[in-house]
Design a protein around this motif. Structure first.
Motif, PDB file in Angstrom:
ATOM      1  N   ALA B 104       0.816  -1.208   0.000  1.00 18.56           N
ATOM      2  CA  ALA B 104       0.000   0.000   0.000  1.00 18.56           C
ATOM      3  C   ALA B 104       0.856   1.268   0.000  1.00 18.56           C
ATOM      4  O   ALA B 104       0.561   2.230  -0.685  1.00 18.56           O
ATOM      5  CB  ALA B 104      -0.917  -0.007   1.215  1.00 18.56           C
ATOM      6  N   SER B 105       1.936   1.220   0.764  1.00 24.10           N
ATOM      7  CA  SER B 105       2.759   2.429   0.823  1.00 24.10           C
ATOM      8  C   SER B 105       4.120   2.198   0.167  1.00 24.10           C
ATOM      9  O   SER B 105       5.132   2.752   0.577  1.00 24.10           O
ATOM     10  CB  SER B 105       2.930   2.866   2.259  1.00 24.10           C
ATOM     11  N   LEU B 106       4.105   1.310  -0.828  1.00 23.78           N
ATOM     12  CA  LEU B 106       5.361   0.950  -1.488  1.00 23.78           C
ATOM     13  C   LEU B 106       6.074   2.165  -2.072  1.00 23.78           C
ATOM     14  O   LEU B 106       7.283   2.339  -1.932  1.00 23.78           O
ATOM     15  CB  LEU B 106       5.081  -0.076  -2.596  1.00 23.78           C
ATOM     16  N   LYS B 107       5.275   3.008  -2.688  1.00 28.26           N
ATOM     17  CA  LYS B 107       5.858   4.187  -3.335  1.00 28.26           C
ATOM     18  C   LYS B 107       6.532   5.084  -2.286  1.00 28.26           C
ATOM     19  O   LYS B 107       7.652   5.554  -2.460  1.00 28.26           O
ATOM     20  CB  LYS B 107       4.751   4.953  -4.065  1.00 28.26           C
ATOM     21  N   ARG B 151      10.296  -6.380  -2.196  1.00 24.74           N
ATOM     22  CA  ARG B 151      10.195  -5.425  -3.313  1.00 24.74           C
ATOM     23  C   ARG B 151      10.801  -4.072  -2.955  1.00 24.74           C
ATOM     24  O   ARG B 151      11.400  -3.407  -3.788  1.00 24.74           O
ATOM     25  CB  ARG B 151       8.728  -5.259  -3.731  1.00 24.74           C
ATOM     26  N   THR B 152      10.655  -3.681  -1.712  1.00 20.39           N
ATOM     27  CA  THR B 152      11.196  -2.390  -1.292  1.00 20.39           C
ATOM     28  C   THR B 152      12.714  -2.441  -1.180  1.00 20.39           C
ATOM     29  O   THR B 152      13.419  -1.538  -1.625  1.00 20.39           O
ATOM     30  CB  THR B 152      10.632  -1.997   0.100  1.00 20.39           C
ATOM     31  N   VAL B 157      19.714  -4.009  -1.923  1.00 19.62           N
ATOM     32  CA  VAL B 157      20.407  -5.148  -1.312  1.00 19.62           C
ATOM     33  C   VAL B 157      21.905  -5.190  -1.645  1.00 19.62           C
ATOM     34  O   VAL B 157      22.738  -5.343  -0.745  1.00 19.62           O
ATOM     35  CB  VAL B 157      19.702  -6.482  -1.683  1.00 19.62           C
ATOM     36  N   PRO B 158      22.301  -5.021  -2.905  1.00 28.05           N
ATOM     37  CA  PRO B 158      23.737  -5.128  -3.192  1.00 28.05           C
ATOM     38  C   PRO B 158      24.586  -4.159  -2.356  1.00 28.05           C
ATOM     39  O   PRO B 158      25.580  -4.560  -1.750  1.00 28.05           O
ATOM     40  CB  PRO B 158      23.826  -4.807  -4.680  1.00 28.05           C
ATOM     41  N   GLU B 159      24.170  -2.898  -2.338  1.00 25.52           N
ATOM     42  CA  GLU B 159      24.967  -1.927  -1.584  1.00 25.52           C
ATOM     43  C   GLU B 159      24.902  -2.209  -0.077  1.00 25.52           C
ATOM     44  O   GLU B 159      25.908  -2.098   0.626  1.00 25.52           O
ATOM     45  CB  GLU B 159      24.489  -0.511  -1.878  1.00 25.52           C
ATOM     46  N   LEU B 160      23.691  -2.582   0.374  1.00 20.33           N
ATOM     47  CA  LEU B 160      23.529  -2.895   1.804  1.00 20.33           C
ATOM     48  C   LEU B 160      24.478  -4.015   2.227  1.00 20.33           C
ATOM     49  O   LEU B 160      25.164  -3.897   3.246  1.00 20.33           O
ATOM     50  CB  LEU B 160      22.091  -3.344   2.062  1.00 20.33           C
TER      51      LEU B 160
END
Lengths: 150, 549
Positions: B104-107, B151-152, B157-160
């Protein structure tokens, strides 16, 4: 002290190995009877020398190796005087009475095999006092009693 | 001030809504002014202003708010720092709530993350010199990872992962390094400390976050992630980061094998570089990881790794390289047993040789690998030719370690194939003879008696060869006499006994003449020694000469 004991132990083991090599060396199939006699008369005194240390390892090896050697020897083997004297020293020694029973058993077994050679029958006579009681273990006496009878 | 505000403003909410941008601009300016009261009040006002408001309203200011917030987190005045902490908690709360909200608040969440993450990674966040700021940035990052959905988080992920791997070392207390360097003063060993550090990495919340990131990754992310992990491996300086890197390779190979498979070859190649680390724990970790990656690697890459291990074992001078080779091979055997079995003809002859290494730990590693994969001593028969070929190559080696290892290998090969009572087949005797003859050549060395025993066993059971081949028969005679004449006191015991055994085995030989000669010399020396205890302490045999060489 420890180093000295290690060296002493190594010397005994080397002497025992020398006895093994010496008593394994005669090849009765490659030597004529006279050569074999000559050969044994050279070997036995050397084995006596090795036994002069009275090391138990050397005695045991001598008994086992004599046992193995005489298993291959022909019954008509001839021993000259030198060889007989040396063999006598190898098999009869007042000090052997103090050996453990297992070692005296090895000696007895060697004597039984040696006495298969006709020229070694004198040993049967020499061993008789032991058979008759001088040997304190009944089992060893029983084996010694077989000398000259096989 | 509240009273003035209430007196002047009739409808507070509407007024704030109308002048939101002006208030925000003013607060973002005044939060860094000289007066501490203003800075403190600005922090509280900002918290108040954004709480309960729609993200879209202040989205464009979010980076600025975080930036200013982190600056005042390191303020000189404690009360300002406390107010900044409260603002930071509000910001984190807003962020995590929007992350938890899901699709719902993905954006909104995406917008927040894309603005906040670069900020957290910057010199205002993780790389800040202020400890409080750094810790807050880490805490926020961990919260983000924990609360986000796939999705968020996936785009980040790579940089994290790269950053979190680096953090494993930078967040380690400096005292650990000090203790590591002065381990002996504290009655500890470096290995013990490394084990504790390893344990700490395993249980670290950072590791947990890294693993969550990996769990969320998809094929598209994996492509970027693969290169980021390589960068992290390259840039890692501390033990925790290095161990962390090796650990995620294990995780990827086990839990994400489908996604990781396309990259396994390159990583297996890359590990070859990192197993050379100075620290044994790091080196072992990468070696262990190699075993896991081997599950997914191609045959070509696996063969190249085996070749690398062989090169490491035979080509290097130090024990550590041989230890690393052992670690890799053992790990492949344990963690990629199917692949190991498929390539056993490549591996087992090498392992059989290496399990005779002079270094106890190396030997144990290869012994374990051998016993895990081979049923009994008769298995040597299957690989006899390969084992003997490999050992023969190193019987002439300039390195004593390899030369002796190769000699012992040939010896055990002989012993292994003669465990029963049957004689050695002519074809096998043909293979073994040149090697056992070569192994017996040269000076005596500590342990050569093992080779001598095997040589005698060969003579006793290899009648099929020496009866037919007179050259071999003559050479056996020559070798056994030569060895019996050696002066090394410890070795001579075995050599003389061996001479006796050869006399029994070789009914075609009559050696009494030569043995009498040898025995006379030995007896003379031994009996002299027996009477003189002093001499017996002196042992200047050939190993001394070997050592001097």
């Amino acid at each position: 002290m420890i180093t000295s004991n290690i060296a002493l132990c190594r010397t005994e083991k080397t002497l025992a190995s020398t006895v093994t090599a010496l008593l394994s060396s005669p090849n009765e199939s490659k030597l004529s009877p006279s050569q074999l006699t000559e050969c044994l008369s050279s070997i036995f005194p050397l084995v006596v020398k090795a036994n002069s240390t009275h090391a138990k390892d050397v005695h045991v090896t001598t008994f086992s190796s004599l046992h193995t050697l005489f298993e291959h020897m022909p019954s008509n083997l001839t021993l000259n005087e030198d060889a007989k004297v040396a063999l006598d020293k190898l098999l009869f020694n007042a000090g052997f009475e103090g050996l453990p029973e297992a070692m005296r058993m090895k000696r007895a077994e060697a004597i039984v095999v040696i006495c298969r050679a006709t020229s070694c029958m004198w040993i049967v006579e020499k061993v008789r006092p032991e058979v008759e009681g001088a040997e304190r273990a009944a089992l060893v006496r029983a084996v010694l009693a077989k000398a000259g009878k096989e | 001030m509240n009273d003035i505000w209430n007196a002047l403003v009739k409808d507070s909410a509407a007024t704030i809504e109308r002048h939101f941008d002006a208030i925000m601009d003013d607060l973002l300016t005044s939060i860094l002014t000289k007066e501490w009261r203003v800075r403190q009040a600005s922090c509280a006002a900002l918290s108040d202003l954004i709480q309960g408001r729609n993200i879209e309203k202040y989205e464009k200011y979010i980076e600025g708010i975080w930036d200013k917030c982190f600056k005042v987190l390191d303020d000189i005045k404690e009360t300002v720092r406390e107010a900044a902490g409260a603002l930071a908690r509000v910001l984190t709360g807003i962020l995590t709530r929007s992350l938890e909200a899901g699709d719902a608040s993905l954006k909104t969440a995406n917008a927040m993350l894309s603005r906040v993450l670069p900020f957290l990674f910057s010199s205002s966040g993780l790389e800040s010199r202020a400890e409080e700021v750094q810790l807050f940035a880490v805490h926020t990052l961990l919260q983000i990872v924990k609360k986000s959905n796939a999705r968020t988080l996936n785009p980040h992920v790579p940089e994290l992962v790269e950053r979190l791997l680096g953090l494993l070392s930078s967040l380690e207390p400096e005292a650990v390094n000090y203790i590591h360097l002065n381990a002996s003063k504290y009655n500890l060993t470096e290995q013990k400390i490394d084990n504790m550090r390893l344990q700490s990495v395993r249980s670290s919340p950072l590791t947990e976050s890294i693993e969550r990131c990996l769990d969320l990754a998809d094929a598209a992310t994996m492509k970027e992630l693969a290169s980021r992990i390589q960068i992290a491996m390259k840039n890692a300086v501390g033990l925790p980061s290095k161990v962390g890197c090796s650990r995620i390779l294990v995780t990827l190979s086990t839990r994400h094998n489908f996604l990781f498979k396309p990259y396994a070859d390159s990583y297996l190649g890359l590990v070859q570089k990192y197993v050379h680390d100075r620290n044994d724990t790091v080196s072992s970790s990468y070696a262990a990881a190699a075993g896991y990656i081997a599950r997914l690697a191609s045959d070509k890459q696996l063969l190249s790794t085996i070749a690398f291990c062989r090169e490491l074992y035979f080509g290097s001078e130090d024990d550590k390289s041989r230890l690393t080779a052992g670690d890799i091979i053992l790990s492949i055997s344990k963690n990629a047993s199917d692949r190991f079995t498929a390539l056993s003809s490549e591996l087992l002859p090498f392992i059989f040789l290496a399990k005779h290494d002079t270094h106890e730990v190396v030997r144990r590693l290869f012994e374990d690998t051998w016993s895990d994969n081979v049923a009994g001593p008769r298995a040597v028969l299957l690989y006899l030719k390969e084992i003997v070929e490999l050992a023969s190559k190193y019987l002439d080696s300039q390195k004593w370690v390899l030369k002796h290892t190769a000699a012992k290998t040939v010896a055990e090969a002989v012993v292994s194939i003669t465990t029963g009572s049957e004689p050695i087949a002519k074809s096998n005797a043909d293979i073994l003879w040149p090697a056992i003859d070569k192994a017996m050549a040269g000076k005596t060395w500590d342990g050569k008696e093992v080779v001598l025993e095997a040589f005698i066993r060969f003579v006793e059971r290899g009648e099929s060869l020496w009866e037919e081949d007179t050259k071999v028969a003559k050479q056996i005679e020559k070798v056994v006499i030569r060895e019996a004449k050696r002066q090394n006191k410890a070795y001579r015991v075995h050599a003389l006994r061996a001479l006796g055994k050869v006399c029994h085995a070789r009914t075609d030989l009559e050696l009494s003449g030569i043995i009498i000669e040898i025995a006379q010399d030995v007896l003379e020396e031994m009996l002299a020694n027996f009477e003189d205890g002093e001499k017996m302490d002196v042992d200047d045999g050939e190993p001394m000469k070997d050592a001097q060489l």
